[in-house]
Design a protein around this motif. Structure first.
Motif, mmCIF file in Angstrom:
data_model
loop_
_atom_site.group_PDB
_atom_site.id
_atom_site.type_symbol
_atom_site.label_atom_id
_atom_site.label_comp_id
_atom_site.label_asym_id
_atom_site.label_seq_id
_atom_site.Cartn_x
_atom_site.Cartn_y
_atom_site.Cartn_z
ATOM 1 N N ARG A 293 14.612 72.879 49.200
ATOM 2 C CA ARG A 293 15.261 72.662 47.905
ATOM 3 C C ARG A 293 16.590 71.915 48.042
ATOM 4 O O ARG A 293 17.066 71.327 47.083
ATOM 5 C CB ARG A 293 15.514 73.994 47.213
ATOM 6 C CG ARG A 293 14.262 74.774 46.900
ATOM 7 C CD ARG A 293 14.608 76.103 46.218
ATOM 8 N NE ARG A 293 13.513 77.031 46.261
ATOM 9 C CZ ARG A 293 12.441 76.990 45.492
ATOM 10 N NH1 ARG A 293 12.319 76.035 44.616
ATOM 11 N NH2 ARG A 293 11.492 77.894 45.611
ATOM 12 N N ASP A 294 17.176 71.944 49.230
ATOM 13 C CA ASP A 294 18.521 71.396 49.430
ATOM 14 C C ASP A 294 18.555 70.076 50.181
ATOM 15 O O ASP A 294 19.625 69.598 50.520
ATOM 16 C CB ASP A 294 19.381 72.417 50.193
ATOM 17 C CG ASP A 294 19.543 73.712 49.427
ATOM 18 O OD1 ASP A 294 19.542 73.675 48.183
ATOM 19 O OD2 ASP A 294 19.656 74.769 50.076
ATOM 20 N N PRO B 99 3.146 72.957 48.079
ATOM 21 C CA PRO B 99 2.661 74.106 47.312
ATOM 22 C C PRO B 99 3.816 75.077 47.080
ATOM 23 O O PRO B 99 4.666 75.269 47.961
ATOM 24 C CB PRO B 99 1.603 74.727 48.223
ATOM 25 C CG PRO B 99 1.267 73.670 49.222
ATOM 26 C CD PRO B 99 2.473 72.795 49.351
ATOM 27 N N ALA B 100 3.847 75.694 45.930
ATOM 28 C CA ALA B 100 4.960 76.585 45.567
ATOM 29 C C ALA B 100 5.185 77.686 46.593
ATOM 30 O O ALA B 100 6.334 78.018 46.909
ATOM 31 C CB ALA B 100 4.716 77.195 44.187
ATOM 32 N N ASP B 101 4.111 78.230 47.156
ATOM 33 C CA ASP B 101 4.267 79.330 48.116
ATOM 34 C C ASP B 101 4.721 78.879 49.502
ATOM 35 O O ASP B 101 4.994 79.701 50.370
ATOM 36 C CB ASP B 101 2.989 80.160 48.218
ATOM 37 C CG ASP B 101 1.788 79.357 48.688
ATOM 38 O OD1 ASP B 101 1.883 78.114 48.824
ATOM 39 O OD2 ASP B 101 0.737 79.983 48.926
ATOM 40 N N ILE C 182 11.131 69.051 48.175
ATOM 41 C CA ILE C 182 9.932 69.689 47.643
ATOM 42 C C ILE C 182 8.791 68.699 47.397
ATOM 43 O O ILE C 182 7.682 69.102 47.068
ATOM 44 C CB ILE C 182 10.218 70.498 46.362
ATOM 45 C CG1 ILE C 182 10.713 69.601 45.240
ATOM 46 C CG2 ILE C 182 11.201 71.620 46.658
ATOM 47 C CD1 ILE C 182 10.777 70.299 43.891
ATOM 48 N N PHE C 183 9.064 67.411 47.535
ATOM 49 C CA PHE C 183 7.975 66.433 47.492
ATOM 50 C C PHE C 183 8.265 65.294 48.448
ATOM 51 O O PHE C 183 9.402 65.023 48.808
ATOM 52 C CB PHE C 183 7.677 65.944 46.066
ATOM 53 C CG PHE C 183 8.744 65.099 45.425
ATOM 54 C CD1 PHE C 183 8.664 63.713 45.425
ATOM 55 C CD2 PHE C 183 9.810 65.694 44.771
ATOM 56 C CE1 PHE C 183 9.628 62.937 44.813
ATOM 57 C CE2 PHE C 183 10.781 64.933 44.139
ATOM 58 C CZ PHE C 183 10.696 63.552 44.170
#
Length: 168
Positions: free
Chosen positions: A149-150, A140-142, A119-120
């Protein structure tokens, strides 16, 4: 209440003017109040409204005693840390800005790791005294997918990430 951001960091450096130029030229910090060019430099990040995000203080490297360094060479007082800083991390708004900083660090021979944390995305560099820092960009969250995430930690694939996020 959770931590929102790094408020400021204070670093002991061997040459305040040299480190000042580095943090201004490479990472875009600008002077805030309290500047004493040879002894201390207080700086704000380019987009910050904080009084100062970084302070650089002159450091007399002193002597090593009992396996511990301190600014003056003596054994640290109870309120002084016996070890140095591992690294600081600053966030940028775009992947393009992360790439610009990465390229500048590489040109200076100061680039360290380039990591994909899912995510980053992060690049690591070293300042003139060899202190490690990280600069990261968060998706960005969307735009986050399950596989983002994994991922854990992997080598950063610039071509793939710029193709996916280069226009954000």
């Amino acid at each position: 209440m959770g931590i929102k951001r790094l408020n400021h960091a204070v670093l002991y450096v061997s040459d305040v003017p040299r480190s000042t130029r580095f943090y201004q030229d490479v990472l875009g910090f600008h002077p805030s109040s309290g500047r004493q060019p040879e002894q201390a430099f207080f700086a704000q990040a380019a987009e910050s409204d904080n009084h100062h995000d970084l302070a650089l203080f002159a450091r007399n490297l002193g002597q090593q005693r009992a396996g511990v360094f301190s600014p003056r060479g003596e054994t640290p007082a109870a309120n002084e840390p016996p070890a140095g800083l591992y690294h600081l991390a600053w966030e940028v708004d775009t992947l393009q800005e992360l790439k610009r900083i990465r390229d500048q660090l590489q040109a200076l021979g100061k680039l360290g790791l380039e990591e994909d944390h899912g995510i980053f995305k992060s690049v690591y560099g070293h300042d003139p005294d060899g202190l490690l820092f990280e600069v990261n960009w968060f998706l960005p969250a969307d735009a986050i997918r399950d596989e983002d995430r994994d991922i854990g930690t992997a080598e950063l694939d610039w071509e793939r990430e710029l193709a996916r996020f280069g226009k954000l």
